[in-house]
Design a protein around this motif. Structure first.
Motif, PDB file in Angstrom:
ATOM      1  N   PRO A  11     -31.061 -11.363 -51.543  1.00  0.00           N
ATOM      2  CA  PRO A  11     -30.651 -11.771 -53.028  1.00  0.00           C
ATOM      3  C   PRO A  11     -29.462 -11.364 -53.546  1.00  0.00           C
ATOM      4  CG  PRO A  11     -33.011 -10.941 -52.833  1.00  0.00           C
ATOM      5  CD  PRO A  11     -32.157 -10.531 -51.546  1.00  0.00           C
ATOM      6  N   LEU A  12     -29.118 -10.014 -53.449  1.00  0.00           N
ATOM      7  CA  LEU A  12     -27.880  -9.343 -53.976  1.00  0.00           C
ATOM      8  C   LEU A  12     -27.614  -8.319 -53.154  1.00  0.00           C
ATOM      9  CD1 LEU A  12     -25.589  -9.289 -56.222  1.00  0.00           C
ATOM     10  CD2 LEU A  12     -27.324  -8.055 -57.675  1.00  0.00           C
ATOM     11  N   ASP A  42     -27.879  -1.879 -61.615  1.00  0.00           N
ATOM     12  CA  ASP A  42     -29.102  -1.244 -62.550  1.00  0.00           C
ATOM     13  C   ASP A  42     -30.250  -1.959 -62.121  1.00  0.00           C
ATOM     14  OD1 ASP A  42     -27.617   0.586 -63.683  1.00  0.00           O
ATOM     15  OD2 ASP A  42     -27.494  -0.161 -65.487  1.00  0.00           O
ATOM     16  N   ALA A  43     -30.241  -3.139 -61.834  1.00  0.00           N
ATOM     17  CA  ALA A  43     -31.337  -4.210 -61.696  1.00  0.00           C
ATOM     18  C   ALA A  43     -31.622  -4.173 -60.126  1.00  0.00           C
ATOM     19  CB  ALA A  43     -31.290  -5.420 -62.213  1.00  0.00           C
ATOM     20  N   ASN A  44     -30.741  -3.708 -59.463  1.00  0.00           N
ATOM     21  CA  ASN A  44     -30.797  -3.809 -57.866  1.00  0.00           C
ATOM     22  C   ASN A  44     -30.379  -2.338 -57.068  1.00  0.00           C
ATOM     23  OD1 ASN A  44     -31.011  -5.465 -55.389  1.00  0.00           O
ATOM     24  ND2 ASN A  44     -28.795  -5.203 -55.321  1.00  0.00           N
ATOM     25  N   PRO A  45     -31.031  -1.473 -57.572  1.00  0.00           N
ATOM     26  CA  PRO A  45     -30.873  -0.046 -57.204  1.00  0.00           C
ATOM     27  C   PRO A  45     -30.899   0.040 -55.626  1.00  0.00           C
ATOM     28  CG  PRO A  45     -33.030  -0.175 -57.880  1.00  0.00           C
ATOM     29  CD  PRO A  45     -32.303  -1.383 -58.177  1.00  0.00           C
ATOM     30  N   GLN A 102     -21.313  -9.855 -54.764  1.00  0.00           N
ATOM     31  CA  GLN A 102     -21.696  -9.613 -55.942  1.00  0.00           C
ATOM     32  C   GLN A 102     -22.399 -10.859 -56.576  1.00  0.00           C
ATOM     33  OE1 GLN A 102     -18.431  -8.379 -58.714  1.00  0.00           O
ATOM     34  NE2 GLN A 102     -17.524  -7.092 -57.188  1.00  0.00           N
ATOM     35  N   THR A 103     -22.565 -11.916 -55.954  1.00  0.00           N
ATOM     36  CA  THR A 103     -23.273 -13.156 -56.236  1.00  0.00           C
ATOM     37  C   THR A 103     -24.931 -12.829 -56.355  1.00  0.00           C
ATOM     38  OG1 THR A 103     -21.674 -14.591 -55.476  1.00  0.00           O
ATOM     39  CG2 THR A 103     -23.873 -15.521 -55.875  1.00  0.00           C
ATOM     40  N   ASP A 104     -25.788 -13.077 -57.358  1.00  0.00           N
ATOM     41  CA  ASP A 104     -26.992 -12.850 -57.416  1.00  0.00           C
ATOM     42  C   ASP A 104     -27.596 -14.088 -57.109  1.00  0.00           C
ATOM     43  OD1 ASP A 104     -29.551 -12.185 -58.010  1.00  0.00           O
ATOM     44  OD2 ASP A 104     -29.074 -10.897 -59.778  1.00  0.00           O
ATOM     45  N   ALA A 160     -33.519  -3.939 -45.568  1.00  0.00           N
ATOM     46  CA  ALA A 160     -34.698  -3.608 -46.465  1.00  0.00           C
ATOM     47  C   ALA A 160     -34.305  -4.170 -47.811  1.00  0.00           C
ATOM     48  CB  ALA A 160     -34.709  -2.089 -46.794  1.00  0.00           C
ATOM     49  N   ASN A 161     -33.037  -4.387 -48.278  1.00  0.00           N
ATOM     50  CA  ASN A 161     -32.727  -4.814 -49.677  1.00  0.00           C
ATOM     51  C   ASN A 161     -32.508  -6.438 -49.463  1.00  0.00           C
ATOM     52  OD1 ASN A 161     -32.312  -3.944 -52.523  1.00  0.00           O
ATOM     53  ND2 ASN A 161     -30.360  -5.026 -52.108  1.00  0.00           N
ATOM     54  N   SER A 162     -32.674  -7.067 -48.328  1.00  0.00           N
ATOM     55  CA  SER A 162     -32.239  -8.517 -48.328  1.00  0.00           C
ATOM     56  C   SER A 162     -33.591  -9.104 -47.639  1.00  0.00           C
ATOM     57  CB  SER A 162     -31.142  -8.589 -47.176  1.00  0.00           C
ATOM     58  OG  SER A 162     -31.398  -8.071 -46.178  1.00  0.00           O
TER      59      SER A 162
END
Length: 276
Positions: free
Chosen positions: A126-127, A132-135, A205-207, A233-235
């Motif tokens: 996703p990003l 702050d919203a994507n720690p 940087q695209t959300d 993990a974050n994707s």
């Protein structure tokens, strides 16, 4: 077997390959490569009776080296230009890395009326960047380094990426293949340094959070848990959760460049998904 160009609304010539007949599969490549990065998939699915199409993103490969438009909206619009030019219906869209973001933005921005299914391989949504919203994202400094090295020492930087993290060749026991490394470098150096520099911001940087929520068609998410470029993990798990109709396959130990290093497994799983 044909090759051709389509000219976008803002005058950019986009190179594409269009081989075979049958259900169309459209491939979107990763940064900073070209349609040539899909060789293993193009040949496999062509042999399976599919029509296979792959384009060079603007500023990449054989497409126009324009100064501007190196962002996800333009990438999506360029993909739409190829789809519209070829009159494709019930297409299957497959995107790797940055190309996965391109596919997601295309489906959300241009609708899913011409698409049947999609596959996201080691994709950036996703990003990627930490906010702050994507720690769980990567620090912006990581991508600042990508831009600096691209602008000032691109030839060596690209060689180091291909020899190292992209294919997992920096892992203990890895067996680097000189041809794969050289082919990655060749594709990267064929493109525009300006497009690649700007493209770092586009992929990092695209959300895509809201885009993913809007995609109703079935989507297969493939990701290796040893991806050193787009950390797993974050994707992939988050992408699969955000998709209304997403399926996740996790590959233990597979690297970012797994469509090349593990083409047989990746292709077989995509084929099973397409045929299901």
């Amino acid at each position: 077997m044909t090759t051709n160009y389509v000219t976008t609304a803002d005058g950019v010539r986009i190179f594409y390959k269009d081989w075979g007949h049958g259900t169309p599969i459209v491939f979107s490549h990763g940064w900073p490569l070209s349609a040539d990065d899909w060789d293993a998939q193009m040949m496999f699915f062509l042999a399976q009776g599919y029509r296979v199409i792959a384009h060079d993103r603007r500023g990449h490969g054989r497409s126009s080296q324009v100064s501007d438009g190196h962002d996800m909206d333009h990438y999506a619009d360029d993909l739409a230009a190829v789809v519209d030019h070829l009159g494709l219906l019930d297409a299957i869209h497959i995107g790797h890395s940055t190309g996965g973001g391109e596919v997601v933005r295309y489906l959300a921005r241009h609708g899913q009326g011409r698409a049947a299914k999609a596959v996201l391989i080691a994709a950036v949504p996703p990003l990627m960047v930490r906010t702050d919203a994507n720690p769980g994202g990567l620090p912006k400094e990581v991508f600042d380094d990508f831009q600096r090295n691209t602008a000032t020492d691109r030839a060596q930087f690209y060689l180091d990426i291909a020899k190292g993290p992209f294919y997992g060749y920096n892992r203990p026991g890895a067996q680097p293949k000189d041809g794969i490394i050289a082919n990655w470098w060749r594709q990267g150096m064929q493109g525009s340094v300006k497009a690649h520099y700007d493209g770092v911001v586009a992929f990092s940087q695209t959300d895509f959070t809201e885009d993913l929520k809007r995609i109703a068609i079935p989507v297969l998410v493939q990701h290796g848990d040893d991806d050193q470029v787009v950390p797993y993990a974050n994707s992939a798990p988050r992408t699969a959760e955000l998709l209304p109709n997403g399926t996740l396959i996790t590959y233990p130990g597979f690297p970012h460049g797994m469509p090349t290093t593990h083409a047989e497994q990746i292709n077989a799983d995509i084929l099973a998904f397409i045929q299901s």
